[in-house]
Design an enzyme around this catalytic site. Structure first.
Site, PDB file in Angstrom:
ATOM      1  N   ARG A 228      10.122  -4.058  -0.989  1.00 47.87           N
ATOM      2  CA  ARG A 228      10.723  -4.560  -0.327  1.00 47.87           C
ATOM      3  C   ARG A 228      11.098  -6.266  -0.148  1.00 47.87           C
ATOM      4  O   ARG A 228      10.473  -7.188  -0.303  1.00 47.87           O
ATOM      5  CB  ARG A 228      10.167  -4.384   1.042  1.00 47.87           C
ATOM      6  N   HIS A 276      18.341  -3.346  -5.764  1.00 49.11           N
ATOM      7  CA  HIS A 276      17.638  -2.209  -4.473  1.00 49.11           C
ATOM      8  C   HIS A 276      18.049  -0.645  -5.566  1.00 49.11           C
ATOM      9  O   HIS A 276      18.482   0.174  -4.254  1.00 49.11           O
ATOM     10  CB  HIS A 276      18.170  -1.962  -3.187  1.00 49.11           C
TER      11      HIS A 276
HETATM   12  N1  LIG Z   1      12.961  -0.874  -4.512  1.00 47.29           N
HETATM   13  C1  LIG Z   1      13.143   0.288  -4.809  1.00 47.29           C
HETATM   14  O1  LIG Z   1      14.332   0.950  -5.406  1.00 47.29           O
HETATM   15  C2  LIG Z   1      11.866   1.152  -4.295  1.00 47.29           C
HETATM   16  C3  LIG Z   1      11.151   1.968  -4.699  1.00 47.29           C
HETATM   17  C4  LIG Z   1      10.281   2.596  -4.394  1.00 47.29           C
HETATM   18  C5  LIG Z   1       9.906   2.102  -3.765  1.00 47.29           C
HETATM   19  N2  LIG Z   1       9.500   1.022  -3.061  1.00 47.29           N
HETATM   20  C6  LIG Z   1       8.957   0.278  -2.914  1.00 47.29           C
HETATM   21  O2  LIG Z   1       7.443   0.037  -3.436  1.00 47.29           O
HETATM   22  C7  LIG Z   1       6.477   0.294  -2.506  1.00 47.29           C
HETATM   23  C8  LIG Z   1       4.813   1.149  -3.190  1.00 47.29           C
HETATM   24  O3  LIG Z   1       5.246   2.373  -3.231  1.00 47.29           O
HETATM   25  P1  LIG Z   1       4.128   2.801  -4.321  1.00 47.29           P
HETATM   26  O4  LIG Z   1       4.704   4.068  -3.370  1.00 47.29           O
HETATM   27  O5  LIG Z   1       3.478   2.547  -4.887  1.00 47.29           O
HETATM   28  O6  LIG Z   1       3.174   2.841  -2.728  1.00 47.29           O
HETATM   29  P2  LIG Z   1       1.041   3.396  -2.452  1.00 47.29           P
HETATM   30  O7  LIG Z   1       1.005   3.999  -3.237  1.00 47.29           O
HETATM   31  O8  LIG Z   1       1.663   3.548  -0.794  1.00 47.29           O
HETATM   32  O9  LIG Z   1       0.987   2.209  -2.920  1.00 47.29           O
HETATM   33  C9  LIG Z   1       0.899   0.411  -1.959  1.00 47.29           C
HETATM   34  C10 LIG Z   1      -0.176  -0.274  -2.631  1.00 47.29           C
HETATM   35  O10 LIG Z   1       0.161  -1.725  -1.933  1.00 47.29           O
HETATM   36  C11 LIG Z   1      -0.958  -2.267  -1.437  1.00 47.29           C
HETATM   37  N3  LIG Z   1      -1.451  -2.688  -0.612  1.00 47.29           N
HETATM   38  C12 LIG Z   1      -0.697  -1.886   0.781  1.00 47.29           C
HETATM   39  N4  LIG Z   1      -1.081  -2.882   1.571  1.00 47.29           N
HETATM   40  C13 LIG Z   1      -1.368  -4.341   1.138  1.00 47.29           C
HETATM   41  C14 LIG Z   1      -2.149  -5.277   1.526  1.00 47.29           C
HETATM   42  N5  LIG Z   1      -1.589  -6.047   3.279  1.00 47.29           N
HETATM   43  N6  LIG Z   1      -2.767  -5.929   0.789  1.00 47.29           N
HETATM   44  C15 LIG Z   1      -2.947  -5.609  -0.584  1.00 47.29           C
HETATM   45  N7  LIG Z   1      -2.407  -4.675  -1.104  1.00 47.29           N
HETATM   46  C16 LIG Z   1      -1.860  -3.796   0.431  1.00 47.29           C
HETATM   47  C17 LIG Z   1      -1.873  -0.264  -1.182  1.00 47.29           C
HETATM   48  O11 LIG Z   1      -3.730  -0.884  -1.226  1.00 47.29           O
HETATM   49  P3  LIG Z   1      -4.584   0.247  -1.270  1.00 47.29           P
HETATM   50  O12 LIG Z   1      -4.003   0.573  -2.961  1.00 47.29           O
HETATM   51  O13 LIG Z   1      -5.635   0.035  -0.919  1.00 47.29           O
HETATM   52  O14 LIG Z   1      -4.340   1.090  -0.586  1.00 47.29           O
HETATM   53  C18 LIG Z   1      -1.831   0.171  -2.088  1.00 47.29           C
HETATM   54  O15 LIG Z   1      -2.235  -0.107  -3.327  1.00 47.29           O
HETATM   55  C19 LIG Z   1       6.909   1.202  -1.310  1.00 47.29           C
HETATM   56  O16 LIG Z   1       6.188   1.166   0.292  1.00 47.29           O
HETATM   57  C20 LIG Z   1       8.469   0.558  -1.465  1.00 47.29           C
HETATM   58  O17 LIG Z   1       8.654   0.159   0.113  1.00 47.29           O
HETATM   59  C21 LIG Z   1      10.709   0.084  -4.070  1.00 47.29           C
END
Ligand SMILES: NC(=O)c1ccc[n+]([C@@H]2O[C@H](COP(=O)([O-])OP(=O)(O)OC[C@H]3O[C@@H](n4cnc5c(N)ncnc54)[C@H](OP(=O)(O)O)[C@@H]3O)[C@@H](O)[C@H]2O)c1
Length: 313
Positions: A228, A276
């Site tokens: 993000r 994005h």
């Molecule tokens: N650019 C784009 O087109 C696009 C598209 C889709 C998604 N995204 C972004 O990608 C993000 C990730 O998606 P996802 O499905 O992989 O999310 P997810 O499955 O919820 O995984 C989030 C990861 O981030 C870690 N995390 C969260 N807070 C943290 C912190 N304070 N310190 C260290 N690690 C932290 C979590 O740790 P834990 O393993 O310990 O829980 C987990 O490993 C989304 O939230 C979205 O913002 C962007």
């Protein structure tokens, strides 16, 4: 019953018809008639108007039209109902395509070769192999884990950083603030796939960039952010590119979106900008997942992909 589709931008009719075709017994609407508020049991949202969901007394759950939910949780009046995010092989695969594309482009010096091609210069550059580089992935969730696995197949060494300690085969996993410093210090390319939360907002600042590995096979560290825009300070990234602290960057997300035409990031020769699009939400694929969840939930089944509101993701 009524399903409300509340999205910013022009995509609402597309999502409405994709959902309506899968839930023919429901009224799937993008705007409510007077008195219709009390019939809405599910809402499907992307950057919904603050206060909108709080006015729906029978709301059972809210579905985000993406993997991230920062846009849903930013509404201070959000009612106490389950929030569901997208977890889908389609979305995950698209994100890994973007990450692999950008990592390989930096590894294979795409920018330098495009410049040479434009100048019609036949010249080869010293080329490290994938196994000479370590990619650090910040965020080892659905998206980060898949990207890690695909980069490992290509031969990269992979590290990762998560909030809670994790084990992941073939990946050196760090966690917590100390873990971040260690991960940054050892990674030649840093890929950011974190959610935007109160803990991660503004994480990619001057201190973060200053903590990245200095000497790398690519001549300096590379940053790729597809999480993000709120995770980063655009001005600090620009300053790091200018000072040479950062060799190159690929940015898909920005503090302000759309990125203003006046932003120097558009024109910086060592910054690759995309609007994005790293992992687009496909209305056809994702509507099927959401419709299945609604049907199951109405029959008494459990929702999957639930968000932990206190953690913010
Ligand atoms: N650019 C784009 O087109 C696009 C598209 C889709 C998604 N995204 C972004 O990608 C993000 C990730 O998606 P996802 O499905 O992989 O999310 P997810 O499955 O919820 O995984 C989030 C990861 O981030 C870690 N995390 C969260 N807070 C943290 C912190 N304070 N310190 C260290 N690690 C932290 C979590 O740790 P834990 O393993 O310990 O829980 C987990 O490993 C989304 O939230 C979205 O913002 C962007």
């Amino acid at each position: 019953m009524t399903i409300l589709v509340a999205t910013s931008g022009a995509s609402a009719p597309t999502w409405r018809s994709a959902l309506a075709s899968r839930l023919p017994q429901d009224a799937v609407v993008t705007a409510l008639e007077p008195g219709q508020d009390a019939t809405v049991d599910y809402a499907v949202v992307w950057h919904q108007e603050p206060g909108l969901l709080n006015a729906l007394p029978e709301l059972k759950a809210v579905f985000s039209l993406g993997a991230g939910v920062d846009h849903v949780l930013s509404d201070p009046t959000l009612p106490d109902v389950p929030i569901v995010r997208i977890v889908s092989d389609d979305l995950t695969g698209r994100m890994s395509e973007y990450i692999v594309w950008r990592v390989l482009d930096h590894l294979r010096q795409g920018r330098a070769y495009r410049d040479l091609e434009a100048a019609a210069r036949w010249e080869d550059l010293p080329q490290p192999a994938a196994h000479a580089l370590r990619v650090g992935i910040l965020g080892l969730g659905e998206l980060g884990r898949d990207a890690a696995a695909k980069l490992r197949v290509l031969g990269f060494k992979v590290s990762g950083w998560s909030r809670t300690p994790r084990r992941l085969e073939g990946v050196e996993v760090h966690s917590g603030r100390d873990g971040l410093a260690a991960c940054l210090a050892q990674s030649d390319i840093v890929v950011v796939l974190l959610p935007l939360t109160h803990e991660t907002r503004g994480l990619i600042d001057a201190a973060f960039l200053g903590g990245m590995k200095r000497r790398t096979p690519l001549g300096g560290p590379v940053l790729i952010n597809a999480g993000r825009g709120g995770l980063q300070k655009d001005a600090d990234i620009l300053a790091a590119l200018e000072s040479g602290l950062l060799m190159e960057a690929s940015l898909d997300v920005f503090e302000e979106e759309p990125l203003p035409p006046t932003s120097p990031l558009w024109r910086h020769p060592r910054c690759f900008v995309t609007p994005h699009i790293a992992a687009a939400s496909d209305p056809d694929v994702l509507s099927a997942l959401i419709a299945d969840q609604i049907t199951r939930h109405r029959a008494g089944g459990a929702l999957t992909g639930l968000v932990d509101r206190s953690a913010g993701y």
